[in-house]
Design an enzyme around this catalytic site. Structure first.
Site, PDB file in Angstrom:
ATOM      1  N   ASP A  30      29.490  26.898  47.869  1.00 16.87           N
ATOM      2  CA  ASP A  30      29.035  25.575  48.301  1.00 16.87           C
ATOM      3  C   ASP A  30      27.543  25.345  48.158  1.00 16.87           C
ATOM      4  OD1 ASP A  30      28.125  27.224  50.278  1.00 16.87           O
ATOM      5  OD2 ASP A  30      29.226  26.274  51.914  1.00 16.87           O
TER       6      ASP A  30
ATOM      7  N   ALA B 293      58.980  18.270   7.725  1.00 21.64           N
ATOM      8  CA  ALA B 293      59.802  19.083   8.626  1.00 21.64           C
ATOM      9  C   ALA B 293      59.040  20.280   9.163  1.00 21.64           C
ATOM     10  CB  ALA B 293      61.060  19.549   7.884  1.00 21.64           C
TER      11      ALA B 293
ATOM     12  N   ASP C  18      34.913  32.273  50.563  1.00 22.99           N
ATOM     13  CA  ASP C  18      34.045  32.335  51.727  1.00 22.99           C
ATOM     14  C   ASP C  18      34.924  32.121  52.960  1.00 22.99           C
ATOM     15  OD1 ASP C  18      31.885  32.446  53.378  1.00 22.99           O
ATOM     16  OD2 ASP C  18      30.985  30.567  52.726  1.00 22.99           O
TER      17      ASP C  18
END
Length: 837
Positions: A568, A253, A299
């Protein structure tokens, strides 16, 4: 496209080689087999307790109970296998999306394929930022390659035709074509060993916190269970095996086995759901941090704008040419266009340089101003000089032609122009930038001498004019920015563009109410303390170098901000890694940027980032709801397993009851709460703190009170039923019915703590009614099938028992509603369950 006569393999031949030689993959971590999953179940505490309880029932001669418990072992294994497979499928779909891709020549055409499909003999097209997918021989081009993964040397190595390239190394500069010579385990990196390919993702913060909690609760559960066994056996004189059964029931339990399931399933399926929003999760741990983002550093190009760069405007000799609607390019602009082309790589990666080539093909093709020769040398853009120069040889080895382009102020400086001419150029640039144009300056020059100087400053240039590029904002960005602002997420623009261009785009998308702009030079001139002050009032940073982006991210984090950043290029990788969540561009991002980031935008759209934040908040909310339900539902189970043993009452909950309840609790967590829709205020509340946890006491206190409330009603029900002369098996049946239906009420109560139970029943989630149907069917089967009824220790369900059970359920519902009102849970505050003083 590279100018080449390499036609590459045919698709048919490539398919034949792929089938013959296998995929281009390193031996790495493979999904768990069904046997391995089943074996891991055998070491789980809950499984061991089930075996123990089954063995005790056998020793006591209760073969039916023993068979039920031992049979339930297979049910547990089945559920675990289903959950593991569901999670595995979600993660496999993400791995397929995030797998490295390669640009190859097939049938004379450049196509992009998964890196695992590269075969020996394929011709690779390599650009700056690409991770080389296989060992290869360079055919054309000049490359600089980072081979630190293999050699440990940080300095890039220059590669010329006929030199070898190694798999997993990174192109840092240049463009080239190479023929694959080895794939997979036959590559240099494959021979080093499997360690490079089998790295495991570190557990997330929530997973680490949950493990500590599970260990603590396991120790507490075993300690209490042992104490209960000893008290029953030594103090009360009960048989040892009976006392041991009570102890096992208590330990079962107390142990919340569902917590690891919640985190594994919710985070994996959450990442899969986020991928449907065009956002790829490379690290699942990033999912839990999405809802805590306070600053989004983006950006401009391609994220806020459409990344459809077009060379739109030329300014030369006081005249202006606009490309839109033009029928011819006047002679005045031919030289400017010619040297803009000469200052551009033959096979460019940058969208702006691609736009230059498109413009040149439109207006200069088939004229004497068209050039396709490769440069002899290139001076790269640097932090000191925001311009690049390409050097071309001539028939005279001592005479060189120079083509330069870059930031207008940098090019003007290289031309050593007087202040008056610089002022004129500055005004022209400002006028173009204020219309949202991205502006470059262009210059030409000559160099006499065989040896080239170390710096562009040593040349003498002639300023030719300005070229302007247009890249309109994405239509969906203003609404997404407004959504971020309402959610308490600040947007900061970090770009290399001119300040006026950045301000113009910012105004078009309603980026900020602040108009102040800082340049990279101004950032470099400030101390960290001064920059900290400026960050409180500036949302636009322009003319930034990659190292300055990294510095801004670090200072924001020092201020307590949770930063997500987009990038990127190769040089963005350090800032992407430093940010709490790095977000790489999927369409135009380099392999290096993708690998450094936690998330990848498959469509490069800012709106997709906002959608991911929304999903991240929903996932965290649902983890918190499921965790709260788990702790709430375990409290009455603990109380009903412990109190009767201490007060010498008949046992109300046996191990067979608890395992049956687990059969309901597990899917309630992993299915019902995982499918919960987002809250109505999900994007109008402040971001949560990164340190917040669904396992914090302040979060769990209210669910624990809910569980205690259910337990109190059930104990009161036992006392009343016992006083009315009900038999132990009749009371046990009514109590079990009340507890199981109380579990359903706890599901409703924790779907939204600010709303009533009735609202929880009507709010949209198709799995709620399916769950309730399963609960009803379970009760009917348990009370109708004699064998199961006997195993459970129930009597035949009569009208009095049925009424008693329904009264208990009604009492639980009233108590939960009263608790909600007393605790002040009548207004929607997300899932912040209890406000501690």
């Amino acid at each position: 496209m590279m100018k080449t006569n390499h036609t590459g393999l045919t698709q048919a031949e490539a398919a034949r080689r792929l089938a013959s030689n296998g995929e281009n993959m390193l031996p790495g971590s493979v999904p768990k087999s069904l046997f391995a999953i089943a074996l891991s179940v055998f070491t789980e505490p809950m499984f061991l307790m089930l075996l123990g309880a089954g063995g005790i029932y056998l020793a006591l001669g209760d073969r039916a109970e023993a068979s039920f418990l031992l049979g339930f072992v297979f049910v547990v294994i089945g559920i675990t296998l289903a959950q593991e497979r569901k999670t595995q499928r979600a993660l496999e779909s993400l791995r397929d999306l995030s797998a490295p891709r390669a640009l190859v020549v097939r049938d004379g055409q450049e196509i992009r394929i998964p890196g695992r499909e590269v075969v020996r003999g394929d011709v690779l097209v390599l650009h700056e930022g690409d991770r080389i997918p296989a060992d290869a021989l360079l055919l054309d081009g000049q490359l600089s390659v980072d081979e630190s993964l293999l050699t440990g040397e940080a300095v890039p190595v220059n590669k010329s035709p006929s030199t070898t390239l190694s798999a997993s190394t990174v192109v840092t500069k240049g463009v080239g074509m190479a023929e694959v010579s080895a794939i997979g385990v036959n590559t240099a990196v494959g021979r080093i060993g499997q360690a490079l390919a089998s790295t495991q993702e570190a557990p997330s913060g929530l997973q680490q916190a949950s493990r500590k909690l599970i260990i603590t609760l396991t120790i507490v559960g075993l300690a209490f269970a042992t104490l209960l066994v000893l008290l029953g056996w030594l103090w009360d004189g009960r048989a040892f095996l009976d006392s041991l059964l009570s102890g096992i029931a208590l330990a079962m339990a107390i142990l919340p086995e569902e917590i690891p399931v919640i985190l594994t399933v919710f985070l994996a399926l959450g990442a899969w759901r986020i991928s449907k929003q065009k956002v790829l999760t490379r690290r699942v741990s990033a999912v839990e941090a999405l809802g805590a983002i306070t600053v989004l550093a983006v950006d401009k190009t391609g994220t806020l704008t459409q990344n459809r760069m077009k060379m739109e405007e030329l300014v030369a000799a006081g005249a202006t040419f606009r490309n839109e609607g033009a029928n011819a390019l006047p002679e005045t602009f031919h030289e400017l266009a010619e040297f803009t082309l000469l200052a551009t790589p033959l096979d460019p990666f940058d969208p702006m340089e691609k736009a230059i080539q498109t413009f040149a093909q439109q207006w200069l093709k088939d004229t004497e101003h068209w050039h396709s020769q490769a440069p002899e040398f290139q001076y790269d853009l640097s932090a000191e000089i925001l311009a690049m120069t390409q050097v071309f040889s001539s028939n005279d080895p001592a005479r060189h032609l120079l083509a330069c382009k870059g930031a207008p102020e940098a090019v003007a400086d290289l031309c050593h122009l007087p202040a008056t001419e610089r002022d004129i150029i500055h005004q022209q640039v400002l006028s173009m930038a204020e219309r949202g144009l991205r502006v470059l300056g262009v210059a030409k020059g000559q160099w006499q001498g065989k040896a080239l100087p170390p710096s562009q400053h040593d040349f003498t240039f002639t300023f030719l004019g300005l070229v302007g590029f247009v890249d309109p904002p994405r239509a969906e960005v203003p609404a997404a920015i407004a959504e971020c602002r309402a959610a308490g997420v600040r947007i900061i623009m970090m770009t290399g563009d001119h300040p006026a261009t950045a301000r113009a785009i910012a105004q078009q998308v309603n980026l900020s109410t602040r108009t102040a702009v800082m340049t990279g030079a101004e950032v470099a001139a400030l101390s960290d303390a001064e920059l900290h002050e400026q960050l409180q009032q500036v949302d636009m940073f322009t003319r930034l170098q990659p190292e300055q982006k990294l510095r801004l991210v670090q200072i924001l984090q020092q201020n307590g901000e949770v930063v997500a950043m987009t990038g990127d290029g190769v040089n963005d990788a350090p800032a992407l890694k430093a940010a709490n969540i790095g977000i790489a561009m999927g369409e135009r991002g380099t392999d290096v940027a993708r690998e450094a980031a936690a998330l990848v935008l498959l469509d490069d759209s800012f709106a997709s980032i906002v959608a991911a934040i929304r999903q991240g908040r929903r996932i965290y909310d649902n983890i918190t709801k499921a965790t709260a339900f788990t702790f709430a539902v375990h409290m009455p189970i603990i109380v009903l397993a412990l109190i009767p043993a201490l007060l010498h009452w008949p046992i109300l909950l046996l191990p067979v009851h608890i395992v049956l309840l687990e059969l309901l609790i597990d899917p309630a967590c992993s299915i019902v709460f995982e499918a919960e829709p987002e809250a109505s205020d999900i994007m109008t509340r402040r971001p949560r703190k990164l340190s917040d946890s669904p396992f914090a006491f302040s979060t769990l206190l209210y669910p624990l009170l809910q569980g205690i409330a259910v337990a109190e009603v059930l104990l009161l029900g036992y006392w009343l039923l016992d006083g009315q002369g009900f038999q132990a098996d009749e009371i046990r049946g009514a109590m079990f019915m009340g507890l199981v239906l109380g579990l359903c009420l706890l599901i409703l109560a924790n779907r939204n703590v600010a709303r009533t139970l009735l609202h929880g029943l009507t709010a949209s989630n198709p799995w709620v009614w399916r769950m309730f149907g399963a609960v009803g069917l379970l009760l009917v089967v348990v009370f109708s099938v004699p064998v199961l009824r006997d195993i459970m220790g129930f009597s035949i369900m009569g009208i009095p028992q049925l009424v008693a059970g329904m009264v208990l359920v009604l009492g639980i519902g009233v108590y939960l509603e009263a608790l909600r009102w007393v605790s002040g849970k009548t207004t929607n505050h997300g899932v912040r369950y209890f406000a501690m003083p």
